[in-house]
Design a protein around this motif. Structure first.
Motif, short mmCIF file in Angstrom:
data_model
loop_
_atom_site.label_atom_id
_atom_site.label_comp_id
_atom_site.label_asym_id
_atom_site.label_seq_id
_atom_site.Cartn_x
_atom_site.Cartn_y
_atom_site.Cartn_z
N LEU A 186 -12.10 17.98 27.03
CA LEU A 186 -12.33 17.74 25.62
C LEU A 186 -11.22 16.93 24.97
CD1 LEU A 186 -13.44 21.32 24.77
CD2 LEU A 186 -14.76 19.28 24.30
N ALA A 187 -10.03 17.18 25.44
CA ALA A 187 -8.87 16.63 24.75
C ALA A 187 -8.82 15.12 24.83
CB ALA A 187 -7.60 17.19 25.35
N ASN A 235 -11.59 11.57 22.79
CA ASN A 235 -11.43 10.68 21.66
C ASN A 235 -10.47 9.53 21.92
OD1 ASN A 235 -13.12 12.21 19.99
ND2 ASN A 235 -11.49 13.70 19.76
N THR A 236 -9.66 9.67 22.93
CA THR A 236 -8.61 8.68 23.10
C THR A 236 -8.95 7.65 24.16
OG1 THR A 236 -7.53 10.13 24.67
CG2 THR A 236 -6.77 10.23 22.41
N MET A 256 -9.54 3.85 23.36
CA MET A 256 -8.55 2.95 22.77
C MET A 256 -7.25 2.91 23.56
SD MET A 256 -8.50 4.97 19.20
CE MET A 256 -9.79 6.11 18.81
N ARG A 309 -2.19 1.49 23.76
CA ARG A 309 -1.37 2.58 23.23
C ARG A 309 -0.05 2.60 23.95
NH1 ARG A 309 -4.47 7.24 22.59
NH2 ARG A 309 -2.49 8.32 22.38
N SER A 345 3.11 7.25 22.20
CA SER A 345 1.94 7.72 21.47
C SER A 345 1.09 8.62 22.34
CB SER A 345 1.13 6.52 20.99
OG SER A 345 -0.16 6.93 20.62
N LEU A 394 2.83 11.91 22.74
CA LEU A 394 2.70 12.74 21.53
C LEU A 394 1.33 13.40 21.48
CD1 LEU A 394 4.38 10.73 18.64
CD2 LEU A 394 4.93 13.04 19.41
N ASP A 395 0.31 12.61 21.82
CA ASP A 395 -1.04 13.14 21.78
C ASP A 395 -1.22 14.29 22.74
OD1 ASP A 395 -2.90 12.41 19.97
OD2 ASP A 395 -4.20 11.43 21.43
N PHE A 420 0.81 17.28 21.62
CA PHE A 420 0.19 17.97 20.51
C PHE A 420 -0.93 18.88 21.01
CE2 PHE A 420 -3.00 18.06 17.04
CZ PHE A 420 -2.22 18.70 16.10
N PHE A 421 -1.71 18.35 21.93
CA PHE A 421 -2.79 19.16 22.48
C PHE A 421 -2.25 20.42 23.14
CE2 PHE A 421 -5.09 20.40 26.31
CZ PHE A 421 -6.27 20.84 25.74
N LEU A 480 0.59 21.87 22.72
CA LEU A 480 1.22 22.76 21.74
C LEU A 480 0.16 23.67 21.11
CD1 LEU A 480 3.97 23.25 20.24
CD2 LEU A 480 3.07 21.78 18.45
N THR A 481 -0.91 23.05 20.63
CA THR A 481 -1.94 23.87 19.98
C THR A 481 -2.59 24.81 20.99
OG1 THR A 481 -3.72 22.27 20.33
CG2 THR A 481 -2.46 22.07 18.30
N ALA A 482 -2.77 24.30 22.24
CA ALA A 482 -3.38 25.16 23.26
C ALA A 482 -2.52 26.38 23.51
CB ALA A 482 -3.59 24.37 24.54
N PHE A 512 -1.59 26.38 14.12
CA PHE A 512 -1.72 25.63 15.37
C PHE A 512 -2.83 26.22 16.25
CE2 PHE A 512 2.54 23.73 14.66
CZ PHE A 512 2.16 22.41 14.82
N PHE A 565 -6.31 24.35 17.56
CA PHE A 565 -6.84 24.36 18.94
C PHE A 565 -8.28 24.85 18.96
CE2 PHE A 565 -7.47 26.59 23.03
CZ PHE A 565 -7.38 25.49 23.87
N TYR A 605 -3.54 13.46 17.16
CA TYR A 605 -2.65 14.23 16.29
C TYR A 605 -2.51 13.57 14.94
CZ TYR A 605 1.39 11.13 17.08
OH TYR A 605 2.23 10.08 17.12
#
Lengths: 268, 321, 299
Positions: free
Chosen positions: B3-4, B7-8, B11, B15, B19, B22-23, B26-27, B29-31, C108, C112, C200
């Motif tokens: 899933l992560a 979207n990327t 493009m 990149r 970048s 970071l993407d 970020f994924f 981190l939230t996970a 956060f 997720f 992000y």
């Protein structure tokens, strides 16, 4: 407006409305409905969305009473009795005038219990198995469900659910069955089955049916009322009857231009 | 985790590495936080369980049935407290369920005009949020004195009756199991009525119309269609309330009397697992801490069981509706 | 089939029968339901009434600036000094620590759940655990923090209470923040991605700001609940009769003060307990009204 229905209507009238206006709060939803609905026939209400045909049909068994702001002007007579007289019990009315809704709404109970629901309310003391079987047979559903009466009514297909709901309405042996777009949520084959069923039912019951489907009205009904809607200067839309006559007259030689346009599919 | 990147991908050709880093970062981190929320429950069980080990080794399962809680001799058994927890909770349910479901029916049907109904619904939700210690404070100064008279009458009337009498066999004082049960009933009432109301309101309008269309009256519709359809939701709400009652601490601690002597009488002073923890943790050490942890583990397990059942019931309702 | 064999429905009168069993049953049931509503309202109204009467008796600015008075002090107006300033600061400190931990953690986690794992088995199970966590008794959170912090640092502290309250607030924050993020329209995300924003950048720059009102709602409800919670605080922060600003030292809190002072025989301490209870309930009330206002304005 007095429908010109000649001798047919003089036989037996089930409902008679007299200058009926229907309001929600101060909003007038339907105006000036004056009509007679004959016994043991199928009367169809057709018309564009928002013309108040469902609102009118729900007055016939006082289901609109559940809406707080609802009230009427004028009169509705059922076999000569004023339906909205103060001493009339709406619950009693609904026991004699059954209803089938647009969306099939079986209870989350077994098929058997769905049918037996109404008779049990009435304290039916007879042979319940026999009554259930007879009702399901009348709704042309027996072959589909005879082996699974204990399974959930909600597990049936949409068309079967709707015939179950018709069987449930029949089980209390009402005089009248009101149907509010009973085929709107069904596929064409299920729709045909329900239409066939209507023809059988009319021998014993008076049927009033609201429908969006003009072929259905022309195929199934004996009488047709065409409703239209008119907006006033404030943008409030009020429904009224344009024309009410034998179905073949409405569909073949209507007297009003609006009816002609509607039944030939030019608007609505 | 595909899933992560969805979207990327399109493009990514111009990149920069930063970048993309970071993407990805970020994924993850939230996970990490997302999964962290899930495992907190395990962390609690692990922490409490580990600190309870010495007591588990010493007393074993006998801890659950022994009635002595004696810090002086360092002998611990929590049956008195487990019994107190169960008795107060069931007493609370017995009082609160009928009243709470009644309130839910009044607030879900159109008995009252909306102008009156809405503030009442809000008030019920608000009352569920009042801190437990405030109920306790009110219980000490208002409820307990008020209950003295009726409790005395009960004692005088029923104490001699066989079997039933054992429930009222000691003279009532200003603190006791019965006051704790009643304050718990008052506290869980808003939960039961709020969740039951949600379940009743969620019953589809079509079913209501179908019943009315067959000539059912309001109460026939309620009893034969709406309450059966909402039943698992109502039971879920009752279970949540039971979980809350079993774990409720402050009001109970302030009113139950905190006695470790076992007694079947509702008028006797008693204790619950949570009141035991609240009373003794601050001054405990050694095996007593470990035994308190053991008791906390029992409470944790009991409420977990009840809550998981409740959660399954309530979520099943959401799926069905 | 004919309708004669079913004598129950056809040909009956439509009239209401006043004396029938069914009418009687309906009226009795309606009566019982309303009796339930009244029985439920009495204790709740009584609670609010006594809270207001007793809470206002001592309300004043000195409550928030002074230390608790010595016990036995007479309660006449000229002696009406002393407050719970230290406990008020302590509540701010413990709830502040709890917020500092649980808000980033929770937000956060809900990013997720709503942005990366929406409608997956993983998200379902995390949601399930979150719901179960919200049903864990608050005192168990206290026991957890006691084991994890008090036992390891060998001191009661505001920090330990903060950790316990953070675990307590977390489910509320995760649930409301996930709901708020999920209700941000898809078009907004597509617009940002269409402009070449990365994951992000889109989430932090567009989705999160759009969800802020909902998140604030959850945070407020969580904070109000945490401020009133007593069980996880009394043996983690313990209590302190003096001012304390060190997060690693024992600290007074309003909720612990209500508990400690309510159980004493001293009239002036009991009055302080009522005033502190009023402050806590006012906090809950304000948070609930504000959150309702925010969610209603959004619609």
């Amino acid at each position: 407006m007095t429908p010109n229905l000649e001798s047919a209507l003089q036989t037996d009238t089930v409902f008679r409305t007299d200058n009926l206006d229907i309001y929600y709060g101060s909003f007038k939803a339907v105006r000036d409905v004056t009509m007679e609905i004959p016994k043991n026939a199928i009367t169809a209400f057709i018309g564009p969305s928002g013309c108040g045909k469902s609102t009118v049909i729900r007055c016939f068994n006082r289901l609109n009473d559940l809406i707080k702001s609802f009230h009427i002007d004028g009169k509705i007579f059922y076999k000569g009795q004023d339906l909205y007289a103060s001493d009339v019990d709406p619950v009693e009315v609904r026991r004699q005038i059954g209803m089938v809704f647009q969306k099939p709404n079986p209870f989350p109970k077994s098929i058997y219990d769905n049918i037996a629901f109404g008779p049990r309310l009435l304290g039916y003391k007879g042979d319940m198995d026999e009554l259930v079987e007879r009702s399901i047979k009348s709704a042309a559903l027996w072959d589909d469900v005879k082996d699974k009466l204990k399974s959930l009514g909600t597990d049936l297909s949409g068309g079967q659910q709707q015939r179950l709901c018709i069987a449930r309405a029949i089980a209390v042996q009402p005089d009248v069955i009101l149907m509010d777009e009973p085929c709107a949520a069904l596929d064409p084959i299920s729709t045909l089955k329900v239409e066939d069923l209507l023809q059988e039912l009319k021998e014993n019951y008076t049927i009033v049916i609201v429908t969006h489907n003009m072929q259905q009205a022309s195929r199934s009904s004996d009488y047709t009322a065409f409703f239209n809607v008119q907006a006033n200067e404030k943008g409030q839309r009020t429904g009224y009857i344009v024309e009410y006559d034998r179905t073949e007259v409405i569909f073949q030689s209507p007297k009003h231009k609006a009816t002609q346009e509607y039944v030939s599919g030019r608007f609505g | 985790m595909a899933l992560a990147t969805d979207n990327t991908q399109g493009m990514s050709w111009h990149r920069t590495a930063t970048s993309r880093f970071l993407d990805k970062g970020f994924f993850w981190l939230t996970a990490a936080f997302g999964i962290g929320v899930g495992i907190i429950l395990l962390a609690i069980a692990f922490q409490v369980g580990r600190d309870a080990i010495p007591s588990i080794q010493k007393f074993g399962l006998g801890f659950l049935t022994a009635t002595r809680w004696n810090p002086v001799e360092d002998i611990y058994g929590a049956w008195t407290q487990i019994y107190g927890t169960l008795v107060t909770s069931f007493m609370a349910l017995l009082l609160a369920v009928p009243v709470g479901v009644g309130v839910a029916i009044v607030l879900s049907e159109d008995f009252l005009p909306p102008r009156l109904q809405k503030p009442l619904v809000f008030m019920v939700e608000l009352l569920a949020a009042i801190p437990s210690v405030v109920y306790g404070l009110w219980g000490i100064f208002v409820l307990a004195p008020l209950l003295q008279g009726p409790a005395m009458w009960f004692y005088k009337t029923f104490a001699g009756v066989p079997v039933l009498g054992s429930l009222f066999s000691t003279p009532p004082t200003g603190r006791g199991v019965y006051i704790a049960g009643i304050i718990l009933a008052i506290m869980i009432l808003p939960i039961i009525s709020a969740i039951s109301r949600d379940a009743l309101v969620a019953v589809p309008l079509e079913l209501r119309q179908a019943a009315y269309g067959l000539g059912a009256s309001r109460w026939e519709t309620l009893f034969r269609v709406i309450i059966p359809a909402a039943f698992s939701g109502i039971v879920g709400g009752v279970m949540l309330a039971l979980g809350r009652a079993m774990g409720e601490t402050m009001a109970v601690t302030m009113l139950i009397g905190n006695s470790s002597n076992p007694s079947p009488s509702l008028f006797a002073q008693g204790s619950t697992i949570s009141s035991l923890l609240a009373n003794q943790f601050a001054e405990a050490d050694g095996l007593q801490v470990s035994s308190l942890m053991y008791a906390a583990l029992v409470l944790f397990g009991l409420t977990l069981l009840v809550n998981i059942l409740a959660e399954l019931l309530v979520s099943r309702v959401k799926l069905k509706m | 089939m004919t309708s004669q064999d079913f004598s129950l429905s056809s040909g009956r009168s439509l009239k209401r029968s006043q004396m029938s069993f069914k009418t009687l049953f309906s009226n009795v049931m309606t009566g019982i339901a309303f009796a339930c509503a009244i029985i439920a309202l009495i204790p709740l109204v009584a609670l609010l009434y006594y809270l207001l009467i007793n809470g206002f008796a001592r309300l004043g600015p000195q409550l928030f600036t002074q230390l608790p008075p010595p016990p036995y002090q007479p309660t006449s107006p000229q002696f009406n000094t002393g407050g719970f300033g230290n406990a008020f600061i302590g509540t701010l400190m413990t709830v502040g620590i709890a917020s500092a931990i649980s808000i980033p953690f929770g937000v956060f986690a809900s990013i997720f759940l709503s942005e990366f794992a929406r409608d997956t088995k993983l998200a379902d199970s995390i949601n399930f655990f979150t719901n179960v966590l919200s049903g864990v008794p608050s005192i168990v959170m206290g026991v957890f923090a006691y084991g994890a912090i008090v036992l390891t640092t060998k001191s009661y502290s505001a920090m330990a209470a903060g950790v316990a309250l953070a675990v307590l607030m977390l489910p509320t924050i995760v649930r409301t923040a996930t709901e708020a993020l999920e209700s941000v329209p898809k078009e907004l995300r597509q617009a940002a991605f269409g402009l070449g924003a990365t994951n992000y950048q889109t989430i932090l720059g567009v989705v999160l700001p759009a969800a802020i009102p909902g998140i604030i709602t959850g945070v407020m409800l969580g904070v109000a609940r945490a401020a009133g919670e007593t069980a996880p605080v009394i043996f983690t922060a313990l209590f302190n009769n003096f001012w304390n600003l060190d997060p690693w030292k024992p600290t007074a809190t309003l909720s612990a003060l209500v508990f400690n002072f309510a159980g004493t025989p001293y009239k002036n301490w009991q009055q302080l307990a009522w005033s502190a209870a009023l402050v806590l309930v006012a906090l809950v009330l304000i948070a609930n009204i504000l959150s309702r206002w925010i969610t209603q304005r959004k619609r």
